[in-house]
Design an enzyme around this catalytic site. Structure first.
Site, mmCIF file in Angstrom:
data_model
loop_
_atom_site.group_PDB
_atom_site.id
_atom_site.type_symbol
_atom_site.label_atom_id
_atom_site.label_comp_id
_atom_site.label_asym_id
_atom_site.label_seq_id
_atom_site.Cartn_x
_atom_site.Cartn_y
_atom_site.Cartn_z
ATOM 1 N N ASP A 1 -7.536 5.667 -6.085
ATOM 2 C CA ASP A 1 -8.366 4.498 -6.366
ATOM 3 C C ASP A 1 -7.873 3.250 -5.643
ATOM 4 O OD1 ASP A 1 -6.060 4.084 -7.752
ATOM 5 O OD2 ASP A 1 -6.969 3.968 -9.742
ATOM 6 N N ASP B 1 -4.052 4.330 -1.188
ATOM 7 C CA ASP B 1 -4.354 5.764 -1.248
ATOM 8 C C ASP B 1 -5.160 6.206 -0.030
ATOM 9 O OD1 ASP B 1 -3.099 6.221 -3.669
ATOM 10 O OD2 ASP B 1 -4.848 5.652 -4.844
ATOM 11 N N ASP C 1 -4.579 11.463 -9.503
ATOM 12 C CA ASP C 1 -3.980 10.286 -10.138
ATOM 13 C C ASP C 1 -3.952 10.516 -11.640
ATOM 14 O OD1 ASP C 1 -3.586 8.845 -7.957
ATOM 15 O OD2 ASP C 1 -5.179 7.386 -8.241
#
Length: 1138
Positions: free
Chosen positions: A801, A805, A480
């Protein structure tokens, strides 16, 4: 945008139907002074939808009525008086599911005794012990031949029992070591588990304040705030909700998200995940009384509690049966979510159902696969060698006794002959014991446990042990951007307001007053009320950002404009919000509707600039008046405002509004019609600076052969700018940066199906995937893992997070969740939690992972050299001299005790930066490289030469008695003691050689940084001196003099010199050497994927069980322990496996 509003006035139940249900709530005499009993609440939580609403209406008039009975307030929550909270805990239970009692040390001893090879050894030792007490009549000794040769000396005959007793003693030592190891491992895991639990906190309202409390402190009557990404820790009834959607698949098996609302279905259940929206719930059941707890109790975990409740349970058979069916349907995840420590034995869930319900997290780790395969090969070889040894010894004895010497089998000779047969059998079993590296599971456990402990200090909280070693093989990291590569402290640095672009925060006087007023209201109202800016902890530091960081940046922008968002929120409290469309990954925006004083509605919206601008039909000009905003204007704005901001690495957010008339009232469910024809107020550029340590960490990854890819929901220009700052993309490199929709277009065929060949054309060059949805992330991860275009199969790590996901984190070989910004769902799906959300901690995980892999390889190199030499010596010696030069007890000392010590010594080597200078091993690389094979065979040649020289010429070299062909109970000889001592000392010095596996010359490099290694080598040497000098008959040792000791030491030190000779030989010239311990082949992997409904036991493991190979039980125990202590999803598999 983030973690949106936590509660609103959704529409209250418009019509609630009556029912004939009988209210028992009024009888408060037996409910601790509350107007409702524990049983009533349990029955209520069994109901769903309209049925539940009916029950609430009939029994309590409304949810508010139930709040009154529970002595709580829907807005102010409970008071936080300790006495009141304690009383609730006593009446309704605590939010804690008692874990299954750990196995006692004696149970672990009993388990270790179940080992097949140890049982064989025990039986052989007992038979040997029993026969040693039988004395054949003296006058007939000639009739039985050489069988009684050693029995003439009475003292020696009496010592015959010692060998059997010594073997039994050795077995006891091994069992105690194994049991102690298991016991300490379980203790460590429970400690780790309690740490994970202590960190789980939840937001509740107490005394009108929202506070975070540990999940275990929640009580019935608490008002809890639920939001996107939460894992519900208790059962409850929804009081207020915005756009709330729950994933109840862990309970029902249904994958569709269930919409929850106050007037349709307000029942929220523990163990389910909040996938969208937010709200407030009244907690009605906790711990063993919640749905999770009931199922967990049925599965046999809370046994003690269940016994206490037996009588009560009989009164509500219906409820329990209902739950039992649910327990059979569910996949085991829910029962563990609150208390992931497993029950080892499943309760009343049938075996078949367990198998069906089992959802394996992922295929076995790379190392496990290789070890299992290697164990099969070694095990087969060991079985064959031991069988041949026994057959040759038997045949040799029978032929010599009954054919050559023409003896007749007299009945009185039977015990003597049986004693010989038992001796041969013991030698055969000893060969098997030596052939199989049962120290390996211990080395794996110690190495992993040691690494996990140390990784905690490096901000890696490991949830699944195997992830630790898998990380060492990682070839790709999909990371990310926000919070991982960047600091996640966001600030607005640029703005476009009233046809003017400001490169820094404008002065309030530069902005039209009307525009400023609507901008402040739009930001203050259309953000989660839990997001706020707090004063700094210490004077001079930055203000604290609480809640969603993007929203905090916007609230900070309001403060920079010398306005106060808090006063706006006081005028429009959360309860007055009319409708909220919360942020999700599909919308990429958030909208809130408020009712204006004149009765009309105003909608505020904010989100990704290019998405919100497409919905804008107007824009506020310099005078604060709306003017039309055509597609042509939008394109110009993108080119002149949004792209330049994005190229500076800024995230761009558009803020807009729309006025709607009250007559007729709009259809709020038709979102597409509501959130359109907006008026753009402003576009702001938010900066999230790159973490200072990230560029160096990414350089280390690239040097270590790991490709880093950025997968983000941000604008492509922002993503590209940040990627360049981090060093993910370099000028002049051949790379791809794609947006999600472009990526999808390229990987799908005409029918819209994803094709692996198309993904294979993209992923090797792809470095940035922007504006990506969670599905895109999952598709990319799966595509890279399934790809076969590279020589090595890729091992992929993923960071995440958000709730969405979860699928990508589960699919990845190693999933990293963010400890600070991560949602409960992401943490639950992950293998490792980054407690500081920092990318550089991932590099530490790579280092530890590679260290684990190298530690196992070092141990294998050492262990297999011992095994090869010991097996050949025992086999050849037995065939030529009818006796093994190394006795059973000596072999057990060498093989089991030294293995335990060696695994401890080699598995605790600390990692060094040099580990990051080589490429990853990859999935298909063998466990034993050609360099290691060269070392194993080279040292084996040296040791065998020395031992056979001593065996056949030792008596002449040292001028001592010949130890070969000694009678059955003859005393220990110096000859064989020298062989044993030399053998052990050679292993001891070879242990130092084994510290290096890549052909390095300096084997002493860093040896003093590992005190465990030094103390074990010296300790083993000290014990060896004691065994040789004082071991006597039990260890078949005769004391040696100083000269003999010096010769033994000289030969041992020769190992180090010989190691230098081996290092000189180039591995490339030794084409004849084969590698060993390859990963599972493609067919194996396909088989595993096809067999998802079966237990996670591959063919190799079944073969191992059939072959009854010693070490596998240990490894299986580790795997089970690992899964049972860390993986909620695999609970039922654990029940079966343990």
């Amino acid at each position: 945008m983030g973690d949106f509003t936590n509660s609103t006035v959704e529409f209250y139940p418009k019509s609630q139907r009556g029912s004939g249900a009988v209210s028992r709530g009024s009888d408060a005499s037996h409910s601790g002074g509350f107007g409702v009993t524990l049983e009533e609440l349990r029955v209520l939580m069994e109901l769903r939808g309209a049925e539940a609403l009916q029950k609430i209406q009939d029994s309590y008039n409304s949810t508010e009525g139930l709040c009154q009975r529970l002595k709580t307030s829907p807005t102010e929550g409970l008071s936080d008086s300790p006495a009141g909270l304690e009383k609730r805990g006593q009446v309704f239970g605590q939010n804690f599911i008692p874990p299954k009692k750990p196995k006692t040390f004696l149970q672990l001893v009993w388990e270790a005794l179940q080992d097949v090879t140890l049982i064989i050894l025990e039986m052989a030792a007992i038979i040997s012990l029993a026969l040693s007490f039988y004395q054949p009549p003296g006058e007939e000794s000639e009739v039985c031949g050489k069988g009684t040769g050693g029995a003439e000396d009475e003292g020696e005959a009496e010592a015959g029992w010692i060998e059997g007793a010594a073997i039994l003693l050795s077995v006891i030592c091994v069992v105690l070591v194994t049991a102690f190891n298991d016991w300490s491992k379980e203790k460590q895991f429970r400690g780790l588990q309690s740490r994970i639990e202590q960190e789980q906190r939840f937001a509740v309202v107490r005394n009108s304040n929202v506070i975070q409390i540990p999940v275990a402190d929640m009580v019935v009557g608490d008002v809890a705030q639920v939001k996107y990404g939460d894992l519900l820790p208790a059962d409850g009834i929804l009081i207020q909700g915005n756009d709330l959607k729950i994933d109840e698949s862990s309970l029902t098996g249904e994958s569709d998200h269930v919409r929850k609302s106050v007037d349709k279905d307000p029942m929220l259940l523990s163990g389910t995940h909040v996938m969208e929206g937010s709200g407030r719930m009244l907690v009605t059941a906790v711990g063993i009384n919640s749905q999770t707890g009931i199922i967990f109790t049925l599965l046999g975990a809370g046994e003690g509690e269940e016994e206490k409740k037996d009588k009560k349970g009989k009164q509500q058979d219906g409820a329990v049966e209902n739950n039992q069916n649910k327990a059979k349907k569910q996949d085991g995840a829910v029962a563990m979510e609150m208390q992931p420590l497993k029950s080892a034995e499943g309760g009343e869930v049938e075996e078949k159902e367990k198998k069906k319900a089992n959802v394996p997290k992922k295929e076995k780790s790379v190392l496990q696969g290789k070890l299992t395969k290697l164990a099969v090969q070694i095990g087969k070889a060991g079985l064959v060698m031991s069988a041949i040894t026994v057959i040759i010894l038997l045949l040799y004895f029978v032929i010599e006794t009954f054919v050559v010497e023409r003896r007749v089998w007299h009945p009185e000779c039977t015990p003597v002959y049986v004693q010989y047969f038992v001796k041969f059998f013991i030698i055969g079993v000893t060969v098997l014991v030596v052939a199989v590296p049962e120290g390996l599971p211990l080395a794996v456990t110690i190495s992993l446990a040691y690494s996990v402990k140390k990784m905690m200090k490096d901000n890696n909280l490991v949830r699944h042990l195997d992830a630790c070693e898998t990380m060492g093989n990682a070839t790709a990291i999909c990371s990310d951007k926000t919070g991982t590569l960047t600091t996640n402290r966001m600030t607005v640095v640029q703005a476009y307001i009233g046809d003017q672009r400001f490169h820094e925060i404008p002065d309030p006087s530069q902005v039209n007053a009307k525009t400023l007023e609507v901008l402040v209201s739009a930001i203050a109202v259309n953000s989660a009320y839990t997001s706020k800016i707090m004063p700094p902890d210490t004077e001079g530091s930055l203000p604290k950002q609480v809640g969603n960081k993007t929203e905090c940046a916007l609230l900070g922008f309001v403060l920079d404009l010398k306005r106060d968002y808090a006063t706006v929120r006081e005028q429009i409290p959360e309860e007055m919000l009319y409708k909220v469309y919360t942020f999700n990954s599909v919308r990429k925006s958030m909208s809130t509707v408020v009712r204006l004083p004149d009765g009309s509605f105003r909608l505020y919206s904010k989100g990704a600039s290019e998405i919100v601008l497409k919905k804008c039909a107007f824009i506020l000009d310099a005078g604060g008046e709306p003017r039309s905003f055509r597609p042509r204007d939008r394109d110009e704005m993108v080119k002149k405002v949004i792209e330049p901001m994005a190229c500076d690495g800024l995230r761009t957010i558009c803020i807009a509004f729309r006025d709607l008339s009250a007559n007729p009232e709009p259809d709020w469910d038709n979102e597409a019609e509501i959130v359109t024809e907006l008026t753009c107020i402003a576009v702001v550029g938010i900066e999230d600076p790159v973490r200072p340590e990230v560029p160096e960490a990414i350089r280390k990854c690239q040097r270590a052969g790991i490709t880093v890819r950025m997968v983000t929901g941000d604008n492509i220009n922002t993503a590209r700018a940040i990627a360049a700052k981090c060093g993910i993309i370099q000028p002049g490199d051949d790379f791809l940066c794609l947006e999600g929709k472009d990526f999808n277009r390229r990987i799908r065929n005409e029918k819209g199906e994803i094709e692996q060949e198309r993904i294979d054309k993209i992923w090797p060059k792809l470095r940035v995937l922007a504006r990506s949805s969670p599905t895109d992330k999952h598709t990319l991860v799966k595509g890279i893992i399934d790809s076969t275009v590279m020589e090595q199969r890729q091992v992929v790590a993923v960071t995440g997070d958000g709730t969405n996901d979860g699928p990508a984190l589960k699919k990845a070989d190693v999933g990293f969740a963010m400890g600070i910004a991560g949602t409960d769902v992401a943490k639950e799906a992950s293998d490792i939690i980054l407690t500081d959300d920092n990318f550089s901690s991932i590099v530490k995980a790579v280092m530890w992972g590679r260290n684990v892999y190298d530690s196992i390889s070092k141990f294998l190199q050492f262990q297999l050299t011992v095994n090869v030499v010991a097996v050949i010596v025992a086999f050849t010696g037995a065939c030529i001299t009818q006796d093994s030069p190394l006795k059973a007890v000596q072999m057990l000392w060498v093989n089991l005790i030294m293995d335990t010590f060696a695994s401890l010594a080699l598995a605790t080597e600390p990692p060094t930066e040099s580990l990051l200078l080589r490429k990853p091993y990859g999935r298909n690389n063998p466990l034993i490289s050609r360099t290691m094979m060269k070392n194993i065979s080279g040292h084996a040649v040296y040791q065998l030469t020395v031992i056979f020289t001593l065996l056949f010429a030792g008596e002449k070299i040292f001028n001592i008695d010949n130890g070969r062909k000694a009678p059955l109970h003859s005393p220990p000889s110096e000859h064989y003691t020298i062989i044993f001592n030399t053998f052990v000392l050679m292993q001891l010095f070879n242990e130092i050689n084994a510290r290096k596996i890549h052909g390095e010359r300096n084997v002493f490099d860093g040896i003093f940084s590992n005190p465990i290694f030094c103390s074990i080598v010296l300790g083993t040497f000290a014990v060896q001196v004691v065994i040789v000098q004082f071991g006597g008959k039990p260890f078949s040792c005769a004391p040696l003099n100083v000269e003999q000791w010096l010769w033994c030491l000289f030969v041992g030190v020769g190992e180090l010199l010989w190691g230098q000779v081996i290092a000189t030989v180039p591995t490339s010239h030794l084409k004849c050497l084969k590698e060993a311990g390859h990963g599972p082949g493609t067919d194996d992997i396909l088989d595993e994927e096809l067999a998802e409904d079966e237990e996670e036991i591959d063919h190799a493991e079944r073969e191992l069980r059939r072959g009854q190979i010693l070490w596998f039980r240990g490894l299986n125990r580790i795997q089970t322990q690992v899964h049972c202590d860390f993986t909620p999803c695999d609970m039922q598999w654990c029940s079966a496996a343990v």
